[in-house]
Design an enzyme around this catalytic site. Sequence first.
Site, mmCIF file in Angstrom:
data_model
loop_
_atom_site.group_PDB
_atom_site.id
_atom_site.type_symbol
_atom_site.label_atom_id
_atom_site.label_comp_id
_atom_site.label_asym_id
_atom_site.label_seq_id
_atom_site.Cartn_x
_atom_site.Cartn_y
_atom_site.Cartn_z
ATOM 1 N N ALA A 20 -7.502 -6.934 2.027
ATOM 2 C CA ALA A 20 -8.373 -8.116 2.062
ATOM 3 C C ALA A 20 -8.456 -8.773 3.438
ATOM 4 C CB ALA A 20 -7.888 -9.134 1.042
ATOM 5 N N THR A 24 -11.447 -11.020 5.517
ATOM 6 C CA THR A 24 -11.409 -12.457 5.790
ATOM 7 C C THR A 24 -12.127 -12.743 7.110
ATOM 8 O OG1 THR A 24 -9.238 -12.274 6.821
ATOM 9 C CG2 THR A 24 -9.287 -12.952 4.523
ATOM 10 N N PHE A 31 -7.663 -12.296 -1.532
ATOM 11 C CA PHE A 31 -7.147 -12.416 -2.895
ATOM 12 C C PHE A 31 -5.670 -12.826 -2.940
ATOM 13 C CE2 PHE A 31 -9.924 -9.869 -6.022
ATOM 14 C CZ PHE A 31 -11.034 -10.547 -5.587
ATOM 15 N N ASP A 105 -15.660 -4.978 -1.671
ATOM 16 C CA ASP A 105 -16.793 -5.755 -1.148
ATOM 17 C C ASP A 105 -17.846 -4.904 -0.434
ATOM 18 O OD1 ASP A 105 -15.603 -5.185 1.363
ATOM 19 O OD2 ASP A 105 -14.419 -7.034 1.254
ATOM 20 N N HIS A 120 -9.401 0.628 -5.603
ATOM 21 C CA HIS A 120 -9.537 -0.228 -6.783
ATOM 22 C C HIS A 120 -10.960 -0.212 -7.343
ATOM 23 C CE1 HIS A 120 -5.724 -2.394 -5.249
ATOM 24 N NE2 HIS A 120 -5.426 -1.470 -6.121
ATOM 25 N N CYS A 155 -28.916 0.912 -24.923
ATOM 26 C CA CYS A 155 -28.272 0.694 -26.230
ATOM 27 C C CYS A 155 -27.802 -0.745 -26.443
ATOM 28 C CB CYS A 155 -27.099 1.666 -26.407
ATOM 29 S SG CYS A 155 -25.611 1.161 -25.513
ATOM 30 N N ASN A 218 -1.370 -6.849 10.683
ATOM 31 C CA ASN A 218 -1.424 -7.836 9.605
ATOM 32 C C ASN A 218 -0.832 -9.154 10.092
ATOM 33 O OD1 ASN A 218 -2.181 -8.206 6.809
ATOM 34 N ND2 ASN A 218 -0.018 -8.526 6.370
ATOM 35 N N LEU A 235 -5.823 -9.177 13.712
ATOM 36 C CA LEU A 235 -6.823 -8.155 13.413
ATOM 37 C C LEU A 235 -7.960 -8.200 14.413
ATOM 38 C CD1 LEU A 235 -5.990 -8.757 9.928
ATOM 39 C CD2 LEU A 235 -7.186 -6.610 10.216
HETATM 40 ZN ZN ZN Z 1 -25.572 1.902 -23.343
#
Ligand code: ZN
Length: 245
Positions: A20, A24, A31, A105, A120, A155, A218, A235
């Site tokens: 993250a 920033t 997060f 993101d 993720h 559906c 970091n 960074l």
């Molecule tokens: Zn569906």
Amino acid sequence: MGALAEIVKRSRRIVAFTGAGVSTLSGIRDFRGKNGVYRQLWHGYQVEEILSLDCFRSQPELFYEWAKEFVYSLDDYRPGAMHTALAHLESVGKLPLGIYTQNIDLLHQRAGSRQVYEIHGSPAQHHCLRCRTALPYAEVAPTVMAGKVPRCPKCGGLIKPDIVFYGENLDEDLLQRGFAAFGGADLALVMGSSLTVYPAAALPEAAARNGVPTVIINEQPTHLDDLAVLRIESLEEAAKELAGC
Ligand code: ZN
């Protein structure tokens, strides 16, 4: 030439890990940082709860209301200096093993990076939980921003982003590919992550423990700092060096 630029210059098989902190710089809230979203309750809910699969199935409107700000406002943000620097490294052939990111993101892709592995998951794609019909971000975002829960056009089933929720497994193939990349690189650039979320954090660990030179960038300390060949806090400074490589 700075220490980082020197290491990058003599490396050929670089792999990157981003969290993250990289975003920033684009104004997206971390997060898990000091003022991170995870530390605060959102309308009385923990983010872990909002992002749990059970909660999503029973109260999808809760997730989508939260996600208006944190997932579906991405057009408000631009890639930051580090996104751009990593896209540059790839374009000059220095980053053949790609970027493994914890972020959802899409900013690496928007900066021009092609090899981006989203540990993720990603809101770029969505699926109907009932019939698996796929819907892209651009089709879902307007519905969410209008305050509605997106439903399957075929559906009527519930539409879920391909983000990995709590209660879901990470993509095993992607993880295996990641372990091979971090174990086989000649330099691992690990940045913007507190390295506390597993199994994602096991990737940079694999590099450091296999003797692959590892650079940690970091603001806050991480548990891998002692194994790093170089430790940089800023960074922004690191991005400047990488942009000149
Ligand atoms: Zn569906």
